[in-house]
Design a protein around this motif. Sequence first.
Motif, PDB file in Angstrom:
ATOM      1  N   LYS A 139     -12.806  52.032 -10.173  1.00 15.81           N
ATOM      2  CA  LYS A 139     -11.547  51.666 -10.829  1.00 15.81           C
ATOM      3  C   LYS A 139     -11.209  50.182 -10.648  1.00 15.81           C
ATOM      4  O   LYS A 139     -10.525  49.592 -11.471  1.00 15.81           O
ATOM      5  CB  LYS A 139     -10.422  52.537 -10.258  1.00 15.81           C
ATOM      6  N   TYR A 140     -11.712  49.576  -9.535  1.00 12.73           N
ATOM      7  CA  TYR A 140     -11.409  48.179  -9.215  1.00 12.73           C
ATOM      8  C   TYR A 140     -12.704  47.413  -8.890  1.00 12.73           C
ATOM      9  O   TYR A 140     -12.912  46.985  -7.750  1.00 12.73           O
ATOM     10  CB  TYR A 140     -10.451  48.087  -8.028  1.00 12.73           C
ATOM     11  N   PRO A 141     -13.571  47.192  -9.863  1.00 12.04           N
ATOM     12  CA  PRO A 141     -14.864  46.556  -9.565  1.00 12.04           C
ATOM     13  C   PRO A 141     -14.749  45.125  -9.039  1.00 12.04           C
ATOM     14  O   PRO A 141     -15.543  44.709  -8.209  1.00 12.04           O
ATOM     15  CB  PRO A 141     -15.600  46.587 -10.904  1.00 12.04           C
ATOM     16  N   LYS A 142     -13.754  44.381  -9.480  1.00  9.26           N
ATOM     17  CA  LYS A 142     -13.609  42.996  -9.011  1.00  9.26           C
ATOM     18  C   LYS A 142     -13.264  42.928  -7.528  1.00  9.26           C
ATOM     19  O   LYS A 142     -13.630  41.971  -6.844  1.00  9.26           O
ATOM     20  CB  LYS A 142     -12.558  42.255  -9.824  1.00  9.26           C
ATOM     21  N   SER A 143     -12.550  43.933  -7.032  1.00  6.44           N
ATOM     22  CA  SER A 143     -12.194  43.910  -5.606  1.00  6.44           C
ATOM     23  C   SER A 143     -13.441  44.008  -4.742  1.00  6.44           C
ATOM     24  O   SER A 143     -13.508  43.403  -3.669  1.00  6.44           O
ATOM     25  CB  SER A 143     -11.199  45.020  -5.259  1.00  6.44           C
ATOM     26  N   GLY A 144     -14.449  44.753  -5.175  1.00  5.53           N
ATOM     27  CA  GLY A 144     -15.706  44.851  -4.431  1.00  5.53           C
ATOM     28  C   GLY A 144     -16.413  43.509  -4.363  1.00  5.53           C
ATOM     29  O   GLY A 144     -16.979  43.140  -3.323  1.00  5.53           O
ATOM     30  N   ILE A 145     -16.362  42.759  -5.452  1.00  8.62           N
ATOM     31  CA  ILE A 145     -16.974  41.439  -5.477  1.00  8.62           C
ATOM     32  C   ILE A 145     -16.229  40.501  -4.533  1.00  8.62           C
ATOM     33  O   ILE A 145     -16.842  39.772  -3.739  1.00  8.62           O
ATOM     34  CB  ILE A 145     -16.997  40.872  -6.919  1.00  8.62           C
ATOM     35  N   THR A 146     -14.910  40.539  -4.578  1.00 10.23           N
ATOM     36  CA  THR A 146     -14.100  39.697  -3.693  1.00 10.23           C
ATOM     37  C   THR A 146     -14.344  40.060  -2.233  1.00 10.23           C
ATOM     38  O   THR A 146     -14.520  39.178  -1.380  1.00 10.23           O
ATOM     39  CB  THR A 146     -12.605  39.837  -4.040  1.00 10.23           C
ATOM     40  N   LEU A 147     -14.350  41.360  -1.926  1.00 10.06           N
ATOM     41  CA  LEU A 147     -14.618  41.792  -0.556  1.00 10.06           C
ATOM     42  C   LEU A 147     -16.001  41.325  -0.095  1.00 10.06           C
ATOM     43  O   LEU A 147     -16.179  40.921   1.058  1.00 10.06           O
ATOM     44  CB  LEU A 147     -14.535  43.313  -0.443  1.00 10.06           C
TER      45      LEU A 147
END
Length: 107
Positions: free
Chosen positions: A19-27
């Motif tokens: 649901k939040y793919p960008k958060s995985g990249i940021t993390l």
Amino acid sequence: MKDEKPDLMVVEDVFSLPKYPKSGITLGRVTGVILLAGCRTDVSITEISVREAKQVLTGNGNASKIQLEKSVRNLLNITTPIRPYHASDALGLSLIGLYRAGDYKGV
């Protein structure tokens, strides 16, 4: 890192929700910088996944944040609720890291 000279860094393994793919990249970026800082200062690092932490601390890899917080309080013999829940997550990861390093016998 140089001033504090920690013996160990415990880092939550990166996860991503569809649901939040960008958060995985940021993390991933943030975790990479943290891991690099540890390596450059010769600090031992251990990574622990959320599911593993929940399994170790509560006996259930799908435990809720409330269950995890209660388990951490129980291990530390604390009666006052730990808030925010991120704080109890961090304490739980720290306990597991200390146990694995042989410095804590409670988990």
